[in-house]
Design an enzyme around this catalytic site. Structure first.
Site, PDB file in Angstrom:
ATOM      1  N   HIS A 112       0.830  -1.204   0.000  1.00 23.43           N
ATOM      2  CA  HIS A 112       0.000   0.000   0.000  1.00 23.43           C
ATOM      3  C   HIS A 112       0.869   1.261   0.000  1.00 23.43           C
ATOM      4  O   HIS A 112       1.911   1.316   0.667  1.00 23.43           O
ATOM      5  CB  HIS A 112      -0.889   0.032   1.236  1.00 23.43           C
ATOM      6  N   ARG A 153      -0.053   2.375 -11.462  1.00 22.34           N
ATOM      7  CA  ARG A 153       0.936   1.698 -10.648  1.00 22.34           C
ATOM      8  C   ARG A 153       2.305   2.337 -10.847  1.00 22.34           C
ATOM      9  O   ARG A 153       2.673   2.707 -11.966  1.00 22.34           O
ATOM     10  CB  ARG A 153       1.019   0.206 -11.006  1.00 22.34           C
ATOM     11  N   CYS A 182       0.396   1.706  -5.695  1.00 21.54           N
ATOM     12  CA  CYS A 182      -0.555   2.558  -6.402  1.00 21.54           C
ATOM     13  C   CYS A 182      -0.015   3.973  -6.542  1.00 21.54           C
ATOM     14  O   CYS A 182       0.768   4.446  -5.712  1.00 21.54           O
ATOM     15  CB  CYS A 182      -1.880   2.605  -5.653  1.00 21.54           C
TER      16      CYS A 182
END
Length: 258
Positions: free
Chosen positions: A157, A242, A233
């Protein structure tokens, strides 16, 4: 009418408080909980590995790891080289586990980026709810294991739930990434960074990783070797695209008891 306006105002205030609480939960509490879990897991792994490590006198030293194929540049994937099946969407169900790694969220490695102060556990799978939301970095099923020929590809993340790759945009070519497992520490050197690509650009986590969507940018590799791929991300607080960072294996060190 006045009573209706007062009721409407109270409803809006209540709704605003609920939204504020949800934002605080997502942006603050999930990080606190995931950070605590990640720190505890890393500390536990380090204690376990230290207890299992052989004395220095009994350990067999190891030299630099193979960096074959380290030259950057994009080329056609060699015939028969596997293409990465998992999309770069950071979410979805995780794949089958390696040994006992995935089903009980067992961490099998620790990934450290000294330049960013990152130290997070690695577990099998890239499922958002099954792995990443627990503050773990996820290993793409079907890609190589740390230190092995092929591509050790992971996802993390950028925001919330521990956000291990929050500052991946600060990573620079030449920076070192360390991947620790039970008996070894593997060192990778970052060679190239792709700021933005589509989640469908799955060749970025192939055995010979490169970007099929940006063939002229010199992103990735063109020959087999032992590689590392970091994905997250981008832009921040979105999952539209990405960001990819690639490195190759430059060294390995046997873990010994202090």
């Amino acid at each position: 009418m006045r009573r209706l306006l007062i009721s409407f105002g109270e409803l809006m205030v209540t709704l605003g408080l609920v939204v504020l609480l949800l934002a605080a939960y997502e942006l603050w509490w999930t990080n606190q909980a995931a950070d605590a879990s990640a720190r505890s897991t890393v500390a536990g792994l380090e204690r376990q590995w230290a207890a299992e490590a052989p004395p220095a006198a009994d350990a067999v030293g190891a030299g630099a790891g193979a960096g074959a194929g380290a030259a950057t540049g994009v080329g056609a994937r060699p015939a028969g080289a596997p293409s990465a099946a998992p999309p770069l969407a950071v979410g979805g169900p995780s794949g089958s586990g390696i040994d006992r790694m995935s089903r009980d969220l067992t961490a099998f490695a620790v990934l450290r980026i000294p330049a960013l102060g990152v130290a997070f556990p690695v577990a099998e799978g890239v499922g958002k709810y099954s792995v990443l939301n627990h503050g773990y970095i996820g290993h793409y099923p079907g890609t190589a294991l740390p230190g092995q020929p092929g591509n050790f590809a992971v996802a993390g993340h950028r925001n919330t739930h521990g956000e291990p790759f929050r500052h991946l945009d600060r990573l620079r070519v030449g920076d070192t990434v360390l991947v620790e497992v039970a008996a070894w520490t593997y060192s990778y050197r970052i060679d190239s960074i792709l700021p933005q690509t589509s989640p469908s650009d799955v060749d970025t986590v192939a055995a010979v990783p490169h970007s099929a969507f940006h063939p002229g940018g010199g992103y990735g590799y063109r020959t087999p070797g032992s590689y590392l791929t970091l994905t997250t991300c981008t832009p921040a607080f979105t999952s539209l695209y990405r960001m990819i960072a690639w490195g190759h294996l430059v060294g390995q060190q046997r873990r010994t008891a202090p």
